[in-house]
Structures are given as C-alpha cells and as structure tokens.
Design a protein around this motif. Structure first.
Motif, short mmCIF file in Angstrom:
data_model
loop_
_atom_site.label_atom_id
_atom_site.label_comp_id
_atom_site.label_asym_id
_atom_site.label_seq_id
_atom_site.Cartn_x
_atom_site.Cartn_y
_atom_site.Cartn_z
N THR A 61 1.21 12.51 1.56
CA THR A 61 1.34 11.04 2.17
C THR A 61 2.78 10.74 2.30
O THR A 61 2.94 9.36 2.75
CB THR A 61 0.34 10.02 1.53
N MET A 74 2.48 6.77 1.35
CA MET A 74 1.25 6.04 1.52
C MET A 74 0.44 6.05 0.54
O MET A 74 -0.11 7.26 0.34
CB MET A 74 0.64 6.13 3.29
N ASP A 105 0.84 -1.05 -0.21
CA ASP A 105 0.16 -0.15 0.11
C ASP A 105 0.83 1.30 -0.08
O ASP A 105 0.33 2.22 0.43
CB ASP A 105 -0.92 0.01 1.23
N ILE A 106 1.98 1.23 -0.45
CA ILE A 106 2.82 2.33 -0.82
C ILE A 106 3.17 2.70 -2.19
O ILE A 106 3.31 1.57 -2.94
CB ILE A 106 4.13 2.44 0.22
N TYR A 115 5.15 2.89 9.51
CA TYR A 115 4.20 2.57 8.52
C TYR A 115 2.93 2.33 9.21
O TYR A 115 1.71 2.88 8.64
CB TYR A 115 4.71 1.21 8.00
N GLN A 116 2.86 1.89 10.17
CA GLN A 116 1.49 1.59 10.81
C GLN A 116 0.84 2.81 11.42
O GLN A 116 -0.39 3.19 11.29
CB GLN A 116 1.73 0.59 12.00
N HIS A 170 -4.96 4.49 1.88
CA HIS A 170 -4.70 3.71 2.93
C HIS A 170 -4.13 4.43 4.04
O HIS A 170 -3.70 4.15 5.13
CB HIS A 170 -3.52 2.74 2.56
N ALA A 171 -4.11 5.92 3.88
CA ALA A 171 -3.64 6.75 4.57
C ALA A 171 -4.38 7.43 5.80
O ALA A 171 -5.41 7.39 5.33
CB ALA A 171 -2.95 8.11 3.89
N CYS A 172 -4.01 7.51 7.02
CA CYS A 172 -4.80 8.03 8.13
C CYS A 172 -5.13 9.47 7.56
O CYS A 172 -4.50 10.11 7.11
CB CYS A 172 -4.16 7.98 9.46
N LYS A 174 -0.91 4.60 8.46
CA LYS A 174 -2.13 3.87 8.24
C LYS A 174 -3.29 4.06 9.40
O LYS A 174 -4.33 3.69 8.91
CB LYS A 174 -1.93 2.21 8.04
#
Length: 197
Positions: free
Chosen positions: A120, A104, A86-87, A189-190, A108-110, A193
């Motif tokens: 992102t 990101m 997802d990047i 990464y998390q 899928h980006a927060c 997301k």
C-alpha cells in the motif's frame, strides 16, 4: 518490511529523516487543506517555471539538478505529508536506501485502483541529493501534472513494470512550488483511498 536486513546507516538515515520532519510545524489541519485546495485546483494549476530538471531514464529514477537551495521547502512538504491521517510512515520497499514512504493503512486503501507501487505504498521521498518523490495519480491527473511541467512518467511504465499512474514529482524550490506539491500529494493520497479515480 524486514528491518533486520537493513544496514545501520540506512536505519540512521530513516530515523533522522523522520525526526527532522516531526520536529517541524504540522501543516495538516482541515483549514490548511481547505485553503490549499481553494487556491490550487486541477483547473487553475500553474505551469512550473523554467525547463524540466535533468533526470535518469532508468532505475533508480532520480532528479539530477534544480534541487532547492533552501531545504526547508522539502522539509515542509515531508512534515505536511507525514501528518496525513490513515497512513504509516516507513522506509520504501521499492526505492533507494534512505527513501521514506507513505503507506496507506490497509483498512483505508482502495482495493480496485492502480495507486500503489508495492503493497500500500503510494508515495515516497528520495533522500539528498535527489529530493524528488514518486507517487501515484489517476492517469488523467498525471497527464495534467506532466503537461504543466511538475513531473514526469516513471521510466518503468514503458517496460511494463508499473501502471501508467506513477510519476516523479520534482522537488519544490520555493513557496509556490511547495503549495503545488502539497496539492499533488493530496490528490495521490485521495487516489490511494479511492476518493478520486
């Protein structure tokens, strides 16, 4: 990012950087991530050996010494990070020429976090001779990493240009430091997301 404005040297550096990492072994299997996460957690994060490297205190924020003698540790980190799902991997929109960033994918980006430097873009690798990287982490996690000696705050935080979530992660010098760096990048990464806050 508009590639037309970049000179040919930068484009060659970007392509070379990507090809170098793509040619290496992929490290992004679920088993690899589980093994890594089981070994290194925020609770058992070791302290980095030795003194902190010298760095600049302004932009460009760079690591000036303590680069690894064996570049393969940085190559492995780049390859592993480029294989995250997802990047998009493309030139940084905020760092020095030759820096390669992890972006990101928008879907899928927060949407309510301070994980990004621009757009992102949540992390980027600096080219030689620096070899450090910048990335975003939840503030409490960034404090842990800094306390353990793995990185430092970005100097633009004090000037109000970046949120207190952006750190420099020092270049890994050996296998243990590579594993720690992977765990830190995984957390970034998390964060990007929205999985961790």
């Amino acid at each position: 990012m508009n590639w037309k404005g970049k000179n040919s040297t930068t484009i060659i550096l970007v392509i070379s950087f990507f090809l170098m990492a793509s040619a290496s072994k992929k490290f992004n299997t679920k088993e690899e991530r589980k093994r890594m996460n089981a070994q290194i957690t925020w609770d058992n994060m070791p302290k980095r050996d030795g003194d902190r490297p010298s760095t600049t205190d302004t932009n460009p924020h760079q690591q000036l010494d303590q680069q690894p003698e064996d570049f393969s540790f940085v190559e492995d980190l780049i390859t592993w990070a480029f294989a995250l799902s997802d990047i998009d991997v493309k030139p940084s929109a905020i760092s020095v020429p030759g820096s390669i960033a992890l972006w990101m994918k928008q879907e899928h980006a927060c949407t309510a976090c301070d994980a990004f430097m621009v757009g992102t873009e949540f992390a980027h690798f600096h080219p030689k001779p620096d070899l450090s990287m910048h990335l975003g982490l939840p503030t409490k996690d960034a404090e842990t990493i800094i306390d353990k000696g793995w990185g430092e705050w970005h100097p633009l935080i004090k000037r109000g240009y970046l949120p207190p979530t952006m750190i420099m992660l020092y270049a890994p010098r050996n296998q243990e430091e590579l594993e720690v760096a992977k765990r830190i990048v995984e957390q970034s990464y998390q964060f990007a997301k929205g999985i961790v806050e």
